[in-house]
Write a protein that holds these residues in place. Structure first.
Motif, PDB file in Angstrom:
ATOM      1  N   MET A 112      13.388  18.853   9.436  1.00 55.40           N
ATOM      2  CA  MET A 112      13.332  17.803   8.376  1.00 55.40           C
ATOM      3  C   MET A 112      12.007  16.979   8.666  1.00 55.40           C
ATOM      4  O   MET A 112      11.840  16.576   9.756  1.00 55.40           O
ATOM      5  CB  MET A 112      14.476  17.296   8.352  1.00 55.40           C
ATOM      6  CG  MET A 112      14.577  15.903   7.381  1.00 55.40           C
ATOM      7  SD  MET A 112      16.166  15.320   7.659  1.00 55.40           S
ATOM      8  CE  MET A 112      16.089  14.554   5.877  1.00 55.40           C
ATOM      9  N   THR A 113      11.084  16.547   7.784  1.00 54.33           N
ATOM     10  CA  THR A 113      10.012  15.454   8.049  1.00 54.33           C
ATOM     11  C   THR A 113      10.628  14.284   8.159  1.00 54.33           C
ATOM     12  O   THR A 113      11.538  13.926   7.505  1.00 54.33           O
ATOM     13  CB  THR A 113       9.064  15.774   7.112  1.00 54.33           C
ATOM     14  OG1 THR A 113       9.474  15.360   5.648  1.00 54.33           O
ATOM     15  CG2 THR A 113       8.548  17.422   6.984  1.00 54.33           C
ATOM     16  N   ALA A 114       9.904  13.325   8.748  1.00 51.77           N
ATOM     17  CA  ALA A 114       9.876  12.033   8.903  1.00 51.77           C
ATOM     18  C   ALA A 114       9.931  11.232   7.400  1.00 51.77           C
ATOM     19  O   ALA A 114       8.943  11.711   6.715  1.00 51.77           O
ATOM     20  CB  ALA A 114       8.984  11.514   9.965  1.00 51.77           C
ATOM     21  N   PRO A 115      10.624  10.349   7.207  1.00 51.64           N
ATOM     22  CA  PRO A 115      10.331   9.754   6.039  1.00 51.64           C
ATOM     23  C   PRO A 115       8.983   9.116   5.775  1.00 51.64           C
ATOM     24  O   PRO A 115       8.402   8.703   6.670  1.00 51.64           O
ATOM     25  CB  PRO A 115      11.356   8.857   5.890  1.00 51.64           C
ATOM     26  CG  PRO A 115      11.892   8.418   7.295  1.00 51.64           C
ATOM     27  CD  PRO A 115      11.523   9.653   8.194  1.00 51.64           C
ATOM     28  N   LEU A 116       8.332   8.983   4.561  1.00 53.78           N
ATOM     29  CA  LEU A 116       7.307   8.339   4.377  1.00 53.78           C
ATOM     30  C   LEU A 116       7.321   6.776   3.950  1.00 53.78           C
ATOM     31  O   LEU A 116       8.256   6.456   3.241  1.00 53.78           O
ATOM     32  CB  LEU A 116       6.466   8.986   3.177  1.00 53.78           C
ATOM     33  CG  LEU A 116       6.087  10.544   3.442  1.00 53.78           C
ATOM     34  CD1 LEU A 116       5.464  11.181   2.264  1.00 53.78           C
ATOM     35  CD2 LEU A 116       4.978  10.526   4.712  1.00 53.78           C
ATOM     36  N   VAL A 117       6.166   5.914   4.400  1.00 49.54           N
ATOM     37  CA  VAL A 117       6.088   4.601   4.053  1.00 49.54           C
ATOM     38  C   VAL A 117       6.255   4.617   2.508  1.00 49.54           C
ATOM     39  O   VAL A 117       5.268   5.460   1.723  1.00 49.54           O
ATOM     40  CB  VAL A 117       4.964   4.013   4.670  1.00 49.54           C
ATOM     41  CG1 VAL A 117       4.647   2.500   3.920  1.00 49.54           C
ATOM     42  CG2 VAL A 117       5.148   3.896   6.077  1.00 49.54           C
ATOM     43  N   GLY A 118       6.797   3.846   1.869  1.00 51.26           N
ATOM     44  CA  GLY A 118       6.725   3.527   0.449  1.00 51.26           C
ATOM     45  C   GLY A 118       5.569   2.687  -0.104  1.00 51.26           C
ATOM     46  O   GLY A 118       5.472   1.678   0.824  1.00 51.26           O
ATOM     47  N   VAL A 119       5.078   2.659  -1.217  1.00 56.04           N
ATOM     48  CA  VAL A 119       4.225   1.813  -1.646  1.00 56.04           C
ATOM     49  C   VAL A 119       4.574   1.022  -2.921  1.00 56.04           C
ATOM     50  O   VAL A 119       4.874   2.127  -4.041  1.00 56.04           O
ATOM     51  CB  VAL A 119       2.808   2.248  -1.738  1.00 56.04           C
ATOM     52  CG1 VAL A 119       1.878   1.075  -2.124  1.00 56.04           C
ATOM     53  CG2 VAL A 119       2.481   2.988  -0.399  1.00 56.04           C
ATOM     54  N   VAL A 120       4.636  -0.210  -3.264  1.00 55.91           N
ATOM     55  CA  VAL A 120       4.852  -0.871  -4.432  1.00 55.91           C
ATOM     56  C   VAL A 120       3.701  -1.671  -4.819  1.00 55.91           C
ATOM     57  O   VAL A 120       2.996  -2.420  -4.074  1.00 55.91           O
ATOM     58  CB  VAL A 120       5.968  -1.733  -4.230  1.00 55.91           C
ATOM     59  CG1 VAL A 120       6.174  -2.735  -5.641  1.00 55.91           C
ATOM     60  CG2 VAL A 120       7.233  -1.154  -4.151  1.00 55.91           C
ATOM     61  N   LEU A 121       3.175  -1.336  -6.141  1.00 51.61           N
ATOM     62  CA  LEU A 121       2.031  -1.998  -6.565  1.00 51.61           C
ATOM     63  C   LEU A 121       2.449  -2.885  -7.700  1.00 51.61           C
ATOM     64  O   LEU A 121       2.803  -2.719  -8.702  1.00 51.61           O
ATOM     65  CB  LEU A 121       1.211  -0.913  -7.348  1.00 51.61           C
ATOM     66  CG  LEU A 121       0.600   0.327  -6.457  1.00 51.61           C
ATOM     67  CD1 LEU A 121      -0.303   1.190  -6.967  1.00 51.61           C
ATOM     68  CD2 LEU A 121      -0.114  -0.400  -5.308  1.00 51.61           C
ATOM     69  N   VAL A 122       2.052  -4.308  -7.371  1.00 52.43           N
ATOM     70  CA  VAL A 122       2.695  -5.418  -8.042  1.00 52.43           C
ATOM     71  C   VAL A 122       1.444  -5.942  -9.084  1.00 52.43           C
ATOM     72  O   VAL A 122       0.443  -6.332  -8.328  1.00 52.43           O
ATOM     73  CB  VAL A 122       3.186  -6.540  -7.390  1.00 52.43           C
ATOM     74  CG1 VAL A 122       3.818  -7.601  -8.426  1.00 52.43           C
ATOM     75  CG2 VAL A 122       4.541  -5.905  -6.572  1.00 52.43           C
ATOM     76  N   SER A 123       1.403  -5.918 -10.422  1.00 56.28           N
ATOM     77  CA  SER A 123       0.494  -6.220 -11.131  1.00 56.28           C
ATOM     78  C   SER A 123       0.826  -7.102 -12.355  1.00 56.28           C
ATOM     79  O   SER A 123       2.167  -7.047 -12.653  1.00 56.28           O
ATOM     80  CB  SER A 123      -0.424  -5.121 -11.688  1.00 56.28           C
ATOM     81  OG  SER A 123      -1.305  -5.724 -12.796  1.00 56.28           O
ATOM     82  N   HIS A 124       0.051  -8.084 -13.000  1.00 56.55           N
ATOM     83  CA  HIS A 124       0.461  -8.829 -14.074  1.00 56.55           C
ATOM     84  C   HIS A 124       0.466  -7.855 -15.193  1.00 56.55           C
ATOM     85  O   HIS A 124       0.843  -8.310 -16.206  1.00 56.55           O
ATOM     86  CB  HIS A 124      -0.652  -9.907 -14.454  1.00 56.55           C
ATOM     87  CG  HIS A 124      -0.509 -10.998 -13.418  1.00 56.55           C
ATOM     88  ND1 HIS A 124      -0.710 -10.926 -11.909  1.00 56.55           N
ATOM     89  CD2 HIS A 124       0.005 -12.128 -13.512  1.00 56.55           C
ATOM     90  CE1 HIS A 124      -0.429 -12.131 -11.496  1.00 56.55           C
ATOM     91  NE2 HIS A 124       0.198 -12.931 -12.222  1.00 56.55           N
ATOM     92  N   SER A 125       0.091  -6.622 -15.174  1.00 50.07           N
ATOM     93  CA  SER A 125      -0.076  -5.786 -16.245  1.00 50.07           C
ATOM     94  C   SER A 125       0.676  -4.544 -15.910  1.00 50.07           C
ATOM     95  O   SER A 125       0.316  -4.015 -14.845  1.00 50.07           O
ATOM     96  CB  SER A 125      -1.450  -5.508 -16.801  1.00 50.07           C
ATOM     97  OG  SER A 125      -1.505  -4.170 -17.489  1.00 50.07           O
ATOM     98  N   ALA A 126       1.794  -4.143 -16.833  1.00 47.30           N
ATOM     99  CA  ALA A 126       2.414  -2.992 -16.445  1.00 47.30           C
ATOM    100  C   ALA A 126       1.265  -1.778 -16.649  1.00 47.30           C
ATOM    101  O   ALA A 126       1.471  -0.654 -15.810  1.00 47.30           O
ATOM    102  CB  ALA A 126       3.690  -2.418 -17.580  1.00 47.30           C
ATOM    103  N   GLN A 127       0.523  -1.722 -17.390  1.00 49.54           N
ATOM    104  CA  GLN A 127      -0.465  -0.712 -17.575  1.00 49.54           C
ATOM    105  C   GLN A 127      -1.363  -0.454 -16.272  1.00 49.54           C
ATOM    106  O   GLN A 127      -1.469   0.661 -15.843  1.00 49.54           O
ATOM    107  CB  GLN A 127      -1.442  -0.730 -19.021  1.00 49.54           C
ATOM    108  CG  GLN A 127      -0.452  -0.749 -20.171  1.00 49.54           C
ATOM    109  CD  GLN A 127       0.114  -1.830 -20.457  1.00 49.54           C
ATOM    110  OE1 GLN A 127       0.020  -3.111 -19.950  1.00 49.54           O
ATOM    111  NE2 GLN A 127       0.893  -1.828 -21.767  1.00 49.54           N
TER     112      GLN A 127
END
Length: 134
Positions: A1-16
């Motif tokens: 089993m591989t180690a879990p990866l860091v998650g990334v969240v991208l917060v913008s004023h625009s959903a697009q």
């Protein structure tokens, strides 16, 4: 089993914008691991703005136990993330990363895809401030 990866969240004023940057960053991993990356863009009504609920949901969705790097585009998005962190509403190990939004997102996701830890992901994203185009 591989180690879990860091998650990334991208917060913008625009959903697009958030979705497009997430797609671009994920597409540039060069066949690396399947990095959990999620956009959190726009206000609660779908227009421009920021939504605490969308940010919290995105952070929870990408949390695999290795930490969550959160990148934000502009002032109120940054303030919203800071408030969520101060109120312990984001997963343990979530961190606001001071980085340019697009270049930092690409660096974060590509670095996370290699299995790097949260410190390395944050450092790669922050280092994007030094990228020169001339």
């Amino acid at each position: 089993m591989t180690a879990p990866l860091v998650g990334v969240v991208l917060v913008s004023h625009s959903a697009q914008v958030a979705s497009a940057v997430a797609d671009l960053a994920a597409g540039l991993t060069g066949g690396g691991g399947d990095v959990p990356v999620a956009p959190a863009g726009g206000g609660p009504d779908g227009g421009l703005g920021t939504s605490s609920d969308l940010i919290v949901a995105a952070a929870r969705a990408v949390d695999r136990g290795a930490g969550v790097a959160v990148l934000a585009d502009l002032g109120s998005a940054v303030l919203t993330v800071k408030a969520l962190l101060a109120d312990d509403e984001l997963p343990s190990g979530a961190r606001l990363v001071d980085a340019p939004f697009l270049e930092g997102a690409v660096a974060a996701v590509v670095t996370a895809s290699s299995g790097a830890d949260l410190d390395a992901v944050a450092a790669a994203a922050a280092d994007a401030y030094t990228y020169r185009k001339t």
